[in-house]
Design a protein around this motif. Structure first.
Motif, short mmCIF file in Angstrom:
data_model
loop_
_atom_site.label_atom_id
_atom_site.label_comp_id
_atom_site.label_asym_id
_atom_site.label_seq_id
_atom_site.Cartn_x
_atom_site.Cartn_y
_atom_site.Cartn_z
N TRP A 44 52.62 101.11 48.41
CA TRP A 44 51.80 99.99 47.91
C TRP A 44 51.08 99.34 49.08
O TRP A 44 51.68 99.00 50.08
CB TRP A 44 52.70 99.00 47.21
N SER A 45 49.80 99.17 48.94
CA SER A 45 49.01 98.61 50.02
C SER A 45 48.16 97.46 49.50
O SER A 45 47.28 97.65 48.66
CB SER A 45 48.10 99.67 50.63
N PHE A 46 48.46 96.25 50.00
CA PHE A 46 47.68 95.08 49.59
C PHE A 46 46.23 95.22 50.01
O PHE A 46 45.32 94.80 49.29
CB PHE A 46 48.29 93.82 50.21
N LYS A 47 46.02 95.82 51.16
CA LYS A 47 44.66 95.99 51.67
C LYS A 47 43.84 96.87 50.73
O LYS A 47 42.67 96.58 50.45
CB LYS A 47 44.71 96.61 53.06
N LYS A 48 44.46 97.94 50.24
CA LYS A 48 43.76 98.82 49.31
C LYS A 48 43.47 98.11 48.00
O LYS A 48 42.40 98.28 47.40
CB LYS A 48 44.59 100.08 49.06
N LEU A 50 43.09 94.90 47.55
CA LEU A 50 42.03 93.91 47.80
C LEU A 50 40.67 94.58 47.93
O LEU A 50 39.66 94.08 47.41
CB LEU A 50 42.35 93.12 49.06
N LYS A 51 40.64 95.72 48.59
CA LYS A 51 39.39 96.46 48.77
C LYS A 51 38.82 96.90 47.44
O LYS A 51 37.60 96.95 47.25
CB LYS A 51 39.65 97.67 49.67
N PHE A 52 39.71 97.23 46.51
CA PHE A 52 39.27 97.67 45.18
C PHE A 52 38.88 96.49 44.30
O PHE A 52 37.88 96.54 43.58
CB PHE A 52 40.40 98.46 44.51
N ALA A 53 39.66 95.39 44.37
CA ALA A 53 39.46 94.28 43.44
C ALA A 53 38.38 93.30 43.87
O ALA A 53 37.73 92.69 43.02
CB ALA A 53 40.78 93.52 43.26
N PHE A 54 38.18 93.14 45.18
CA PHE A 54 37.23 92.13 45.66
C PHE A 54 35.80 92.36 45.13
O PHE A 54 35.16 91.40 44.67
CB PHE A 54 37.23 92.08 47.19
N ILE A 56 34.86 93.72 42.43
CA ILE A 56 34.85 93.44 40.99
C ILE A 56 34.81 91.94 40.75
O ILE A 56 34.04 91.44 39.92
CB ILE A 56 36.08 94.06 40.31
N SER A 57 35.64 91.21 41.50
CA SER A 57 35.68 89.75 41.35
C SER A 57 34.35 89.12 41.74
O SER A 57 33.83 88.24 41.05
CB SER A 57 36.79 89.17 42.22
N LEU A 58 33.79 89.60 42.85
CA LEU A 58 32.52 89.05 43.31
C LEU A 58 31.39 89.38 42.34
O LEU A 58 30.51 88.54 42.09
CB LEU A 58 32.19 89.60 44.70
N SER A 59 31.42 90.58 41.77
CA SER A 59 30.38 90.97 40.81
C SER A 59 30.46 90.11 39.55
O SER A 59 29.44 89.83 38.91
CB SER A 59 30.51 92.45 40.44
N SER A 60 31.67 89.66 39.20
CA SER A 60 31.83 88.77 38.05
C SER A 60 31.18 87.42 38.32
O SER A 60 30.51 86.86 37.44
CB SER A 60 33.32 88.58 37.75
N VAL A 61 31.34 86.92 39.53
CA VAL A 61 30.70 85.66 39.92
C VAL A 61 29.19 85.81 39.91
O VAL A 61 28.47 84.95 39.38
CB VAL A 61 31.18 85.23 41.33
N VAL A 62 28.71 86.90 40.46
CA VAL A 62 27.26 87.17 40.50
C VAL A 62 26.72 87.29 39.07
O VAL A 62 25.63 86.79 38.76
CB VAL A 62 26.96 88.44 41.30
N SER A 184 32.49 99.57 33.37
CA SER A 184 33.84 100.06 33.14
C SER A 184 33.96 101.55 33.47
O SER A 184 34.97 102.00 34.00
CB SER A 184 34.25 99.82 31.68
N VAL A 185 32.92 102.28 33.14
CA VAL A 185 32.92 103.72 33.45
C VAL A 185 32.85 103.94 34.97
O VAL A 185 33.55 104.78 35.52
CB VAL A 185 31.76 104.44 32.74
N LEU A 186 32.00 103.14 35.63
CA LEU A 186 31.92 103.23 37.09
C LEU A 186 33.25 102.86 37.73
O LEU A 186 33.66 103.45 38.73
CB LEU A 186 30.82 102.30 37.60
N LEU A 187 33.94 101.90 37.14
CA LEU A 187 35.25 101.50 37.65
C LEU A 187 36.26 102.63 37.50
O LEU A 187 37.05 102.90 38.41
CB LEU A 187 35.73 100.25 36.91
N ALA A 188 36.23 103.29 36.36
CA ALA A 188 37.13 104.44 36.13
C ALA A 188 36.82 105.56 37.11
O ALA A 188 37.73 106.31 37.51
CB ALA A 188 36.98 104.93 34.70
N LEU A 189 35.57 105.66 37.51
CA LEU A 189 35.16 106.68 38.47
C LEU A 189 35.47 106.28 39.91
O LEU A 189 35.17 107.02 40.85
CB LEU A 189 33.65 106.95 38.33
N GLY A 190 36.05 105.09 40.08
CA GLY A 190 36.41 104.62 41.42
C GLY A 190 35.23 104.13 42.22
O GLY A 190 35.19 104.29 43.45
N ARG A 191 34.28 103.48 41.53
CA ARG A 191 33.07 103.00 42.20
C ARG A 191 32.91 101.47 42.04
O ARG A 191 31.89 100.99 41.52
CB ARG A 191 31.84 103.69 41.61
N PRO A 192 33.88 100.68 42.47
CA PRO A 192 33.75 99.22 42.33
C PRO A 192 32.61 98.64 43.15
O PRO A 192 32.00 97.65 42.76
CB PRO A 192 35.11 98.70 42.81
#
Length: 326
Positions: A44-48, A50-54, A56-62, A184-192
């Motif tokens: 488990w890696s917090f850095k990974k 955060l790298k994946f979630a950040f 997405i979170s920022l795009s929600s704000v935008v 959502s499809v881009l997210l499933a493809l690992g493209r946050p």
């Protein structure tokens, strides 16, 4: 809330407290469900995470900022009363986001599983099925509400805001692109990061085009800019999805099926319009035309094999619940 709490500041304080309590309750239930499960900290890696979630979170704000661009420009270019007229028309049907969001939330885990198994064709087939099912609801909603937008505005906001109808009609053109969530499809493809990139592009493009069109088209300019940017960015997202899945642009989206649904919807409209012309009261006219349209559309879709009997009953329930605002 204003009457009980007194000031606007106290309302925001209350909302902050509510959010904190909500976070605490959700955290508690998540912890309770995960109790007894040992975490492997080596894997488990917090850095990974955060790298994946950040992104997405920022795009929600935008995305939240992007939705307000046209309204901000209207408020700075026109009077307060004109802003109120625009704001009442510049709305998207809440039911739409519930349907699309729920469908994609269910499909996301399946998309990830199919990608891990290398089953891209099955992923596309599952996605197309979801798009077609939602298209059977959203496209008729668009056409019907466009035809009876005067009645809809009168029922929702009274006759004082019939001037909002042109804005409402422009916003209805977003519905064909609401049959899915491309992010959502881009997210499933690992493209946050791609999601964040397109969110930023959308914000900048919407701001630029709204400022341009408010000068060219006036009051309706920002609304048309918003719709145009949604189509443009969805086009770019769809192109990237096609590239990631190794498909052509024609193959990645069920264009023909959506076109068939739109044609059937338009064919189903004349009879409800004729029936509505015989009725004077807005509410009764709207409801009578709605049920007549539902009957004509359901019959045509069933006859042409687009829906089964079971699907027809389900669509009818969802269509009626949409009118009630549930």
């Amino acid at each position: 809330s204003v009457f009980k709490l007194g000031t606007l500041t106290s309302i925001f304080q209350f909302l902050a407290i509510y959010s904190a309590l909500e976070f605490g309750i959700i955290t508690y239930f998540l912890y309770r469900e995960a109790e007894g499960i040992k975490l492997d900290y080596k894997r488990w890696s917090f850095k990974k995470q955060l790298k994946f979630a950040f992104p997405i979170s920022l795009s929600s704000v935008v995305g939240t900022l992007t939705k307000q661009v046209d309204k901000i420009i209207i408020s700075s270019s026109f009077s307060t009363s004109m802003y109120a007229v625009y704001a009442n028309g510049a709305v998207e049907i809440p039911l739409i986001h519930i349907l699309t969001g729920s469908a994609m939330a269910v499909l996301m885990p399946e998309f990830v599983r199919l990608l891990q198994q290398g089953e891209k064709k099955k992923l596309v087939a599952s996605w197309h099925n979801s798009i077609n099912q939602l298209g059977l609801i959203l496209l008729p909603c668009m056409v019907f509400l466009y035809a009876f937008s005067n009645e809809a505005m009168s029922i929702l906001f009274s006759n004082k805001y019939l001037a909002s109808v042109p804005v409402f009609r422009v916003y209805l053109f977003t519905l064909p692109m609401r049959v899915t969530i491309f992010g959502s499809v881009l997210l499933a493809l690992g493209r946050p990061k791609s999601i964040l990139k397109y969110s930023l592009y959308t914000l900048v493009a919407n701001l630029f085009l709204s400022l341009l069109l408010v000068k060219k088209l006036g009051f309706l300019g920002p609304a048309w800019a918003t719709v145009a940017v949604i189509y443009l960015m969805d086009f770019f997202q769809l192109r990237e999805i096609a590239r990631q899945l190794g498909l052509g642009f024609r193959q990645v989206f069920p264009w023909l099926q959506q076109f068939k649904i739109l044609v059937i919807t338009l064919i189903s409209l004349p009879l409800p319009l004729g029936v509505a012309s015989l009725i004077q009261t807005d509410l009764i006219r709207f409801l009578t035309a709605g049920f007549t349209f539902l009957f004509c559309y359901g019959l045509a879709a069933f006859w042409l094999g687009l829906v089964s009997k079971k699907q027809l009953i389900q669509l009818a329930k969802q269509f009626v619940s949409g009118f009630r605002g549930k």
